[in-house]
Write an enzyme that holds these catalytic residues in place. Structure first.
Site, short mmCIF file in Angstrom:
data_model
loop_
_atom_site.label_atom_id
_atom_site.label_comp_id
_atom_site.label_asym_id
_atom_site.label_seq_id
_atom_site.Cartn_x
_atom_site.Cartn_y
_atom_site.Cartn_z
CE1 TYR A 1 4.42 17.54 -147.74
CE2 TYR A 1 4.01 19.46 -146.38
CZ TYR A 1 3.72 18.15 -146.73
OH TYR A 1 2.75 17.48 -146.06
CG MET B 1 -1.93 22.35 -141.57
SD MET B 1 -3.31 21.32 -142.09
CE MET B 1 -3.36 21.62 -143.85
NE ARG C 1 -10.25 50.69 -140.98
CZ ARG C 1 -9.38 50.20 -140.09
NH1 ARG C 1 -8.30 49.58 -140.48
NH2 ARG C 1 -9.58 50.36 -138.80
CE LYS D 1 -8.33 45.76 -133.42
NZ LYS D 1 -8.55 46.97 -134.25
C1 LIG Z 1 -7.58 47.88 -133.72
C2 LIG Z 1 -7.93 49.28 -133.43
C3 LIG Z 1 -7.19 50.04 -132.50
C4 LIG Z 1 -5.90 49.56 -131.89
O1 LIG Z 1 -4.85 49.80 -132.77
P1 LIG Z 1 -3.32 49.49 -132.36
O2 LIG Z 1 -2.53 49.96 -133.53
O3 LIG Z 1 -3.24 48.01 -132.20
O4 LIG Z 1 -3.03 50.21 -131.10
C5 LIG Z 1 -7.66 51.29 -132.16
N1 LIG Z 1 -8.77 51.80 -132.73
C6 LIG Z 1 -9.49 51.12 -133.65
C7 LIG Z 1 -10.70 51.74 -134.24
C8 LIG Z 1 -9.10 49.85 -134.04
O5 LIG Z 1 -9.80 49.19 -134.97
#
Ligand SMILES: *Cc1c(COP(=O)(O)O)cnc(C)c1O
Length: 373
Positions: free
Chosen positions: A267, A315, A137, A40
């Site tokens: 800055y 930036m 969640r 992802k």
């Molecule tokens: C992002 C995610 C993972 C991976 O987690 P890591 O800590 O990066 O290994 C696994 N399962 C779900 C549901 C996630 O959202």
């Protein structure tokens, strides 16, 4: 100081695909179960298709993304391996997912119904039921569980869905908290089996659980951060875990100047030169994902020698005070890479910015070209 054409890319993230494949192989051997490679968020900033290909080369059994759109992009890139996606917009319908043969993470009755409606006469929708075991969640809520499991079993019996997996996600709050979630997860599996559901793969652990909680490995582990060679644990480095960081972030010095004692830098002048010195300008800033919170703290190598960001990260750029070292325009700056090579780590930058290495790599911006090695 002679100006010459840059020998090094202006800005670049090099991605070591061999490291990703190694990390998958290593975690497969360590855990003894299938690895679901989590790609992802553009493969945690590494490039989703490249990361996916490397993970499969290392033996990943399937790939996971948060959204279906991320999975479709992998299909368009030619990835034919099993794919799953688990975070959906309200009211999402799943015909496109069934057509693209993507497994759907299901967190509610509405999503289960939408998945069954997307089945065709020949093809049931492939699903993984996601249950909330304590993270509060995503996932099927405890008060909906009886009903959703019964309905899932019914839809599978009539051929509308195929239940590939049942999964959940750990908090990592403590070993005891994770074990409590595992206990709850096992109760859910027993409850599913009691209504006739036989998932092919039970999966609970992400990288941290896969490494530190052997009893949570079950049939597969969903590995994200470990794929990219980074440690999910404070106080344990990549090499402590047998992992190789895949991303090296580099730039070329864009300008060099000699300034007198007392010169203010960047800055707000939060940094002032104590004596006459040489300043090197690095052409990356918070728009590229270099965290402004690491102003005055972020570690870099300039021509292989360690330095610290001087003053505010802007930036598009930041400044390094290199003292009397000879530095020229075009010289190499490494922000992070593999600490076993003497480079700062993404975790060093996370510590400097008060965040986690996940955020450092996933935020590297589009203006930084990725090249694979
Ligand atoms: C992002 C995610 C993972 C991976 O987690 P890591 O800590 O990066 O290994 C696994 N399962 C779900 C549901 C996630 O959202």
């Amino acid at each position: 100081m002679s100006e010459r054409s840059a020998q090094h890319p202006f800005r670049e993230a090099t991605i070591d695909l061999g490291a990703i494949a190694h990390n998958v192989r290593h975690l497969r051997e360590l855990t003894g179960v299938d690895v679901i490679g989590v790609v992802k968020a553009n493969g945690y900033g590494h490039g989703a298709a490249a990361a996916a290909t490397a993970a499969l080369a290392g033996g990943a059994a399937r790939l996971g993304t948060a959204t279906l759109e991320e999975s479709f992009a992998l299909r368009r890139a030619g990835i034919t391996a099993p794919l799953m996606a688990w975070l959906h917009e309200p009211g999402r319908r799943f015909h496109d997912a069934v057509e693209a043969d993507i497994e759907i993470g299901i967190s509610s009755l509405d999503q289960l119904t939408a998945a069954s409606e997307a089945a065709t006469a020949q093809t049931p929708a492939s699903v993984h039921l996601k249950v909330d075991t304590g993270l509060s969640r995503n996932g099927i809520a405890t008060h909906d569980l009886d009903h959703v499991l019964a309905e899932a079993a019914r839809l599978e019996r009539i051929g509308r869905i195929r239940i590939v997996g049942i999964f959940s996600h750990l908090s990592g709050a403590s070993a005891d908290d994770d074990r409590a979630q595992l206990t709850r997860y096992r109760q859910v599996i027993a409850q599913a089996e009691a209504v006739g559901i036989r998932p092919e793969i039970r999966h609970l652990a992400a990288t941290a659980g896969a490494i530190s909680l052997p009893e949570a490995r079950l049939d597969a582990v969903r590995v994200g951060i470990g794929l990219y060679g980074l440690s999910p644990f404070a106080g344990r480095s990549s090499s402590d875990l047998g992992l190789r960081p895949a991303m090296t972030l580099r730039a070329a010095v864009a300008a060099v100047r000699r300034v007198p004692a007392g010169a203010g830098v960047s800055y707000d002048y939060v940094y002032r030169c104590e004596r006459e010195t040489t300043l090197a300008l690095v052409p990356m800033g918070y728009a590229d994902g270099v965290p402004r919170q690491a102003s005055g703290r972020g570690p870099v190598l300039v021509n292989g020698r360690p330095h610290t960001v001087a003053g505010r990260i802007a930036m598009d750029q930041f400044v390094v005070d290199v003292g009397d070292e000879p530095v020229s325009v075009g010289d190499e700056v490494v922000l992070f890479g593999d600490p076993t090579l003497g480079q700062p780590s993404a975790t060093d930058w996370a510590d400097a910015a008060g965040t986690i290495n996940y955020e450092i790599v996933t935020r590297i911006g589009d203006r930084v070209p990725r090249s694979v090695s």
